[in-house]
Design a protein around this motif. Structure first.
Motif, PDB file in Angstrom:
ATOM      1  N   PHE A  61       6.715  12.483   8.044  1.00 53.84           N
ATOM      2  CA  PHE A  61       5.805  11.505   8.651  1.00 53.84           C
ATOM      3  C   PHE A  61       5.104  10.546   7.562  1.00 53.84           C
ATOM      4  O   PHE A  61       5.139   9.498   6.593  1.00 53.84           O
ATOM      5  N   HIS A 121       4.526   4.297  13.535  1.00 51.59           N
ATOM      6  CA  HIS A 121       4.993   4.030  12.017  1.00 51.59           C
ATOM      7  C   HIS A 121       4.342   2.107  12.267  1.00 51.59           C
ATOM      8  O   HIS A 121       4.606   1.375  10.831  1.00 51.59           O
ATOM      9  N   ASP A 122       4.863   1.420  13.008  1.00 49.81           N
ATOM     10  CA  ASP A 122       4.544   0.102  13.454  1.00 49.81           C
ATOM     11  C   ASP A 122       3.341  -1.028  12.923  1.00 49.81           C
ATOM     12  O   ASP A 122       3.392  -2.051  12.690  1.00 49.81           O
ATOM     13  N   ASP A 125       4.235  -1.901   9.611  1.00 52.79           N
ATOM     14  CA  ASP A 125       5.525  -1.277   9.233  1.00 52.79           C
ATOM     15  C   ASP A 125       5.704  -3.448   9.094  1.00 52.79           C
ATOM     16  O   ASP A 125       6.691  -3.944   9.640  1.00 52.79           O
ATOM     17  N   THR A 131       9.763   2.627   7.571  1.00 50.15           N
ATOM     18  CA  THR A 131       9.116   2.907   6.649  1.00 50.15           C
ATOM     19  C   THR A 131       7.739   2.273   6.107  1.00 50.15           C
ATOM     20  O   THR A 131       7.242   0.984   6.475  1.00 50.15           O
ATOM     21  N   PRO A 132       5.857   2.742   7.595  1.00 44.19           N
ATOM     22  CA  PRO A 132       4.832   2.155   6.599  1.00 44.19           C
ATOM     23  C   PRO A 132       4.426   2.002   5.721  1.00 44.19           C
ATOM     24  O   PRO A 132       4.897   1.938   4.461  1.00 44.19           O
ATOM     25  N   MET A 135       0.603   3.500   3.204  1.00 38.92           N
ATOM     26  CA  MET A 135       0.325   4.910   4.174  1.00 38.92           C
ATOM     27  C   MET A 135      -0.763   5.829   3.860  1.00 38.92           C
ATOM     28  O   MET A 135      -1.257   6.734   4.898  1.00 38.92           O
ATOM     29  N   HIS A 138      -2.587   5.600   7.325  1.00 37.92           N
ATOM     30  CA  HIS A 138      -2.474   6.503   7.837  1.00 37.92           C
ATOM     31  C   HIS A 138      -3.183   7.658   8.011  1.00 37.92           C
ATOM     32  O   HIS A 138      -3.232   8.827   8.740  1.00 37.92           O
ATOM     33  N   GLN A 212      12.422   5.873  15.707  1.00 39.84           N
ATOM     34  CA  GLN A 212      12.025   7.497  14.591  1.00 39.84           C
ATOM     35  C   GLN A 212      11.604   8.243  15.662  1.00 39.84           C
ATOM     36  O   GLN A 212      11.672   8.497  16.604  1.00 39.84           O
TER      37      GLN A 212
END
Length: 647
Positions: A61, A121-122, A125, A131-132, A135, A138, A212
């Motif tokens: 991730f 991830h949303d 996104d 895909t974020p 990142m 996160h 995912q």
């Protein structure tokens, strides 16, 4: 009679004198401990469930490489075993165990929730590609979550076990001993279930825009269990025996030790009489009760010095070179670790209900320290068993070139034998065979489908664990089939051969760890129960660090030699610990504290009398001085009068 007040001379009930009342019991056990055990089960499910998928979360991730993901993971685990010291100090000095568990459980649950949110991830996104886009957000969120989790789980770790021990009276030593076994049982039950369930949750697919791997669910369920653990613990609030904290005890202890060392150094000359214990040099400044409590703690901490070597047995890498086909199911190498909690769930009741009672009937004095010594010996035997298995595995593994060697492979594609000369090697190579070794990726099952212009040819091949093949496809493939050349033979040593070493290490852990928890509690003074529990947990952190250092520093060429090294170190440590245990004298902290509590008023009265006597003597001396001064003044006046009359 009811309602009558007792006079000062009446005998008081023991509960009334201590101010402690113990709750109602069921089968001799306080009802409150059932809430504590359920709380521990839920908390351990939460912790181990989250930890089971943490490395995969980092790698797949957050897109970290293997080395960085492993480093952060081990840093987090080490932090979880270092923070118990902070939790113990807070519990024993300021908040008390109950409030510390409540407050840090809230921090813990908040950390779990933040970690679960960081895996969605949303959130970032925006272009909905799965895909974020940010990142860093996160990563920051997950690091905040992990820090809070480390503070929470580490902070409550020493408090829960000690708080459970506080629920028992002095007359319930047997029940308290059984409680620590049940407590350890709940830890491993939570660990076992979570390590099985959480990976299944991770394997699910979820998401708003794209589907995912469901890390939010894998982290969310442990977060929910932590909230449940907190609620269960709060529900039992009215039934707990809560011991009040006794001030900043750790600061007092450190200052007391420091003063004793400095005072001993000042009086190092032989003209000063020796004292029974070096801590007795603190008597000039500190109460004898505190000095006695410090002695108790130091005695146990001294015993802990050899213990870290017990921890850190990991045999997952060994399992990767073994056959995990058990017929009805195929066990992956990392799944073999579940044997440990399964065996703990089996062995703890057996030890408590069968083995220990049989030893007691044989009139053998199987003291806690003797149990721990036996546990360390079992661990050493486990590493010997692992080494024997590794020697058998090494005989089945292919030989790869060393740093100063090379490797070549010849495949005869002609339909006849060929004489080959390579350096000093001369040999006849048959058609469609090979000479040499080659390494390819492992697969459990391979189906090759080759499409020719007019027909489809299918070839099936089942791989064994660890096997490798080279496939030669000839123009007459569909008539003659693919010609497989075996490069690396399948793993022939079955994973079941690891069960004896897991049995030995688990038996050692049950005897060693459960007894260690109980011993740490029983030998600790009343105001430092959590501190000694934290000291016990610190041996786990130090043990893992030692294992990493030894494994890196040893650089042994063979894995079995490393196992023998650990076994040898464990035997050495076992002997040292046995000698230390032989000279250890068991104490009853409650009786010692009671004795000093009785002596303390007399000593205070003596000190007060001495102070009063000193003040009286000083005042008397001053009075004498005043009278002598006044008499001298009057005599001088008389002399002046006489002198004047003479003149």
């Amino acid at each position: 009679m009811a309602g009558e007040s007792r006079s000062g001379g009446d005998a008081l009930d023991p509960i009334c004198t201590t101010g402690i009342s113990f709750p109602a019991t069921v089968c001799g056990y306080p009802i409150s401990i059932f809430f504590i055990v359920v709380n521990e089960f839920c908390e351990r499910f939460s912790y181990y469930g989250m930890r089971a998928v943490l490395v995969l979360y980092f790698k797949y991730f957050l897109r970290w490489d293997d080395d960085f993901a492993t480093t952060i993971y081990h840093t987090f685990v080490a932090l979880c075993y270092l923070t118990p010291i902070l939790g113990a100090i807070v519990a024993d000095s300021w908040l008390g165990k109950f409030k510390t568990i409540i407050y840090l459980s809230i921090v813990y649950a908040l950390g779990q929730v933040i970690l679960a949110v960081s895996a969605i991830h949303d959130i970032t996104d925006a272009n909905k590609d799965g895909t974020p886009d940010n990142m860093g957000f996160h990563v920051a969120l997950s690091m905040v979550g992990l820090i809070l989790i480390a503070l929470g789980t580490g902070g409550i770790k020493p408090c829960v076990a000690a708080f459970g021990g506080d629920q028992f009276g002095d007359h319930q030593e047997k029940q308290r001993s059984t409680f620590f076994s049940i407590f350890y049982l709940s830890i491993n039950a939570g660990s076992l279930l979570s390590t099985v369930i959480t990976p299944i949750l991770r394997a699910q697919e979820c998401g708003i825009h794209t589907q995912q791997k469901c890390y939010p669910l894998a982290f969310g369920v442990p977060a929910a269990l932590m909230v449940v653990a907190l609620i269960v613990f709060i529900v039992g609030s009215g039934m707990y025996n809560k011991t009040a904290p006794q001030g900043n005890i750790m600061v007092k202890v450190c200052r007391c030790i420091g003063f004793a060392i400095k005072n001993r150094f000042r009086h190092r000359s032989s003209q000063y009489p020796k004292r029974a214990h070096w801590m007795d040099w603190a008597e000039e400044k500190y109460d004898k009760l505190l000095i006695a409590q410090v002695k108790m703690v130091l005695k146990v901490l001294f015993l802990y010095i050899p213990l870290p070597m017990f921890w850190g047995s990991r045999w997952t890498l060994q399992a990767t070179t073994m056959n995990g086909d058990f017929g009805i199911l195929i066990i992956q190498p990392d799944q073999m670790q579940t044997v440990n909690p399964i065996l703990i769930l089996i062995l703890v009741p057996i030890m408590d209900s069968i083995i220990y009672p049989l030893i007691a009937k044989c009139k053998l004095n199987f003291t806690p320290l003797k149990r721990m010594t036996v546990g360390m010996f079992f661990a050493a035997l486990a590493f010997v068993a692992a080494a024997l298995v590794q020697i058998q595995i090494d005989q089945t593994l292919p030989k790869f070139p060393s740093s100063n060697e090379g490797q070549a492979k010849f495949i005869n594609m002609m339909n006849k034998s060929l004489p080959i000369k390579a350096g000093a090697n001369q040999f006849m190579l048959e058609s469609f065979t090979d000479f040499g070794d080659i390494v390819t990726n492992n697969m459990s099952k391979y189906i090759a489908k080759i499409l020719f212009p007019k027909w489809l040819c299918v070839y099936n091949q089942k791989f064994g664990f660890g096997s490798s093949y080279t496939y030669i496809i000839t123009p007459t493939f569909c008539q003659e089939g693919i010609r497989p050349v075996l490069d690396i033979r399948p793993n022939s040593i079955h994973m079941a051969w690891q069960i004896p070493q897991y049995f030995l290490i688990t038996a050692g852990e049950v005897v060693f760890s459960v007894t260690g928890l109980e011993f740490s509690y029983s030998q600790a003074p009343s105001n430092m129960k959590s501190v000694l529990q934290a000291g016990w947990l610190l041996t786990v952190a130090v043990g893992n660090i030692i294992v990493l250092i030894v494994a890196e520093a040893a650089t042994l060429p063979d894995q079995w030699a490393e196992y023998i090294l650990f076994a040898s170190l464990l035997v050495l440590v076992c002997i040292i610990f046995a000698i230390m245990a032989y000279f250890y004298t068991y104490i009853d902290p409650t009786k010692i504290e009671a004795q000093f509590a009785q002596k303390e008023p007399d000593e205070k009265q003596k000190r007060k009398s001495l102070e009063m006597a000193r003040k009286d003597s000083v005042e008397h001396y001053k009075g004498d001085r005043r009278s002598s001064d006044s008499s001298s003044d009057s005599s001088s006046d008389e002399d002046d009068v006489i002198q004047q009359s003479k003149m």
